[in-house]
Design a protein around this motif. Structure first.
Motif, short mmCIF file in Angstrom:
data_model
loop_
_atom_site.label_atom_id
_atom_site.label_comp_id
_atom_site.label_asym_id
_atom_site.label_seq_id
_atom_site.Cartn_x
_atom_site.Cartn_y
_atom_site.Cartn_z
N ARG A 109 5.19 12.78 29.16
CA ARG A 109 4.16 12.46 28.18
C ARG A 109 4.83 12.25 26.83
N PRO A 110 4.74 11.01 26.30
CA PRO A 110 5.38 10.77 25.00
C PRO A 110 4.48 11.21 23.85
N GLY A 111 5.11 11.61 22.76
CA GLY A 111 4.42 11.85 21.51
C GLY A 111 4.60 10.60 20.67
N ARG A 112 5.37 10.75 19.60
CA ARG A 112 5.64 9.58 18.75
C ARG A 112 6.54 8.60 19.50
N MET A 113 6.10 7.39 19.59
CA MET A 113 6.87 6.29 20.19
C MET A 113 7.12 5.33 19.04
N ARG A 114 8.41 5.15 18.70
CA ARG A 114 8.73 4.42 17.47
C ARG A 114 9.83 3.39 17.68
N LEU A 115 9.92 2.46 16.76
CA LEU A 115 11.03 1.51 16.67
C LEU A 115 11.86 1.93 15.46
N VAL A 116 13.10 2.32 15.73
CA VAL A 116 13.95 2.87 14.67
C VAL A 116 15.16 1.96 14.48
N THR A 117 15.31 1.45 13.28
CA THR A 117 16.44 0.59 12.94
C THR A 117 17.42 1.37 12.06
N LEU A 118 18.67 1.31 12.44
CA LEU A 118 19.74 1.89 11.64
C LEU A 118 20.61 0.72 11.20
N HIS A 119 20.62 0.44 9.90
CA HIS A 119 21.37 -0.68 9.36
C HIS A 119 22.86 -0.36 9.29
N PRO A 120 23.71 -1.37 9.22
CA PRO A 120 25.16 -1.12 9.09
C PRO A 120 25.44 -0.17 7.92
N ASP A 159 21.03 -1.13 28.38
CA ASP A 159 20.99 -1.20 29.84
C ASP A 159 19.59 -1.07 30.44
N GLY A 160 18.55 -0.97 29.58
CA GLY A 160 17.19 -0.86 30.07
C GLY A 160 16.84 0.51 30.61
N ARG A 161 17.75 1.47 30.46
CA ARG A 161 17.50 2.82 30.95
C ARG A 161 17.04 3.72 29.82
N ILE A 162 16.38 4.80 30.22
CA ILE A 162 15.91 5.79 29.25
C ILE A 162 16.95 6.91 29.18
N HIS A 163 17.49 7.12 27.99
CA HIS A 163 18.50 8.13 27.72
C HIS A 163 17.83 9.26 26.95
N ILE A 164 17.62 10.40 27.59
CA ILE A 164 16.97 11.53 26.93
C ILE A 164 18.06 12.43 26.35
N LEU A 165 18.04 12.56 25.04
CA LEU A 165 19.05 13.35 24.34
C LEU A 165 18.45 14.68 23.89
N ASN A 166 19.25 15.71 24.00
CA ASN A 166 18.79 17.03 23.57
C ASN A 166 18.94 17.14 22.06
N THR A 167 17.98 16.56 21.38
CA THR A 167 18.00 16.53 19.92
C THR A 167 17.50 17.83 19.31
N MET A 168 17.26 18.84 20.16
CA MET A 168 16.96 20.17 19.64
C MET A 168 18.25 20.85 19.20
N ARG A 169 19.38 20.24 19.53
CA ARG A 169 20.69 20.69 19.04
C ARG A 169 21.00 19.88 17.78
N TYR A 170 21.84 20.43 16.91
CA TYR A 170 22.19 19.71 15.69
C TYR A 170 22.85 18.38 16.04
N HIS A 171 22.32 17.33 15.40
CA HIS A 171 22.83 15.99 15.68
C HIS A 171 22.58 15.08 14.48
N MET A 186 11.22 7.77 21.92
CA MET A 186 10.01 8.40 22.43
C MET A 186 10.24 9.90 22.45
N THR A 187 9.50 10.62 21.62
CA THR A 187 9.64 12.06 21.58
C THR A 187 8.85 12.65 22.74
N LEU A 188 9.47 13.56 23.48
CA LEU A 188 8.81 14.18 24.61
C LEU A 188 7.80 15.19 24.11
N ALA A 189 6.53 15.00 24.48
CA ALA A 189 5.46 15.87 24.01
C ALA A 189 5.28 17.09 24.91
#
Length: 190
Positions: A109-120, A159-171, A186-189
């Motif tokens: 179940r997603p919470g916030r689903m966003r488009l995030v751009t990181l510029h050079p 690659d079209g795959r979903i990469h779930i990162l443990n962002t509850m750790r400092y990053h 997509m934040t996991l709700a």
């Protein structure tokens, strides 16, 4: 001494959803459709039009296109502004895009689903999130990475795959490349 990349570290920092892969060309097309449709922000400034882009929003949101772009915590007080589960509505004006197909296919179940751009040259400060965050790269370069305090880095490929990162750790995330890095996050709700 070299530090391993996350792909060799294990599931404590990264999870790939097995058997689920989306069409990258369709993902790029959906991003373009979004960019063409997103209205001007309340500021009325064209330079602010592509900031804080969201696909999901809260019930009754005044600005459905940007509601998910807000931070979960008040930066001054540390108080929580909302629950991820509050973002339970997919933007009605985007239901004909591939993003909606992805939304309906998610095994979480997603919470916030966003488009995030990181510029050079951009980098985020080191922080933790309240939930894990799934990433799909729309556009990237090899020098755009997520960095964990442990020193491990990870590049999310297109690659079209979903990469779930443990962002509850400092990053952090940085773009040391010459082109924009655009991720569907997509934040996991749950």
């Amino acid at each position: 001494m070299s530090v391993d990349t996350l792909t060799s570290v294990g599931p404590e920092l990264l999870e790939l959803i097995p058997g689920l892969q989306f069409d990258h060309a369709e993902l790029v097309k959906a991003h373009q459709q979004y960019i063409e449709r997103v209205p001007l922000p309340p500021s009325g400034k064209e330079e602010d039009r592509l900031r804080r882009l969201g696909l999901t929003h809260r019930v009754g949101a005044e600005e459905p296109w940007r509601d998910a772009g807000n931070g979960q915590f008040n930066q001054e007080t540390g108080e929580k502004n909302f629950e991820e589960s509050d973002f339970c509505v997919f933007n009605e004006e985007l239901r004909d895009t591939y993003f909606y197909e992805i939304y309906k296919s998610l095994p979480f179940r997603p919470g916030r689903m966003r488009l995030v751009t990181l510029h050079p040259g951009e980098i985020y400060h080191m922080h933790t999130d309240h939930s894990r965050v799934a990433h799909m790269a729309i556009q990237t370069n090899e020098d755009s990475r997520l960095l964990f305090r442990s020193g491990h880095t990870y590049h999310v490929p297109t690659d079209g795959r979903i990469h779930i990162l443990n962002t509850m750790r400092y990053h952090s995330a940085y773009n040391a490349g010459a082109t924009d890095r655009i991720h569907l996050t997509m934040t996991l709700a749950d």
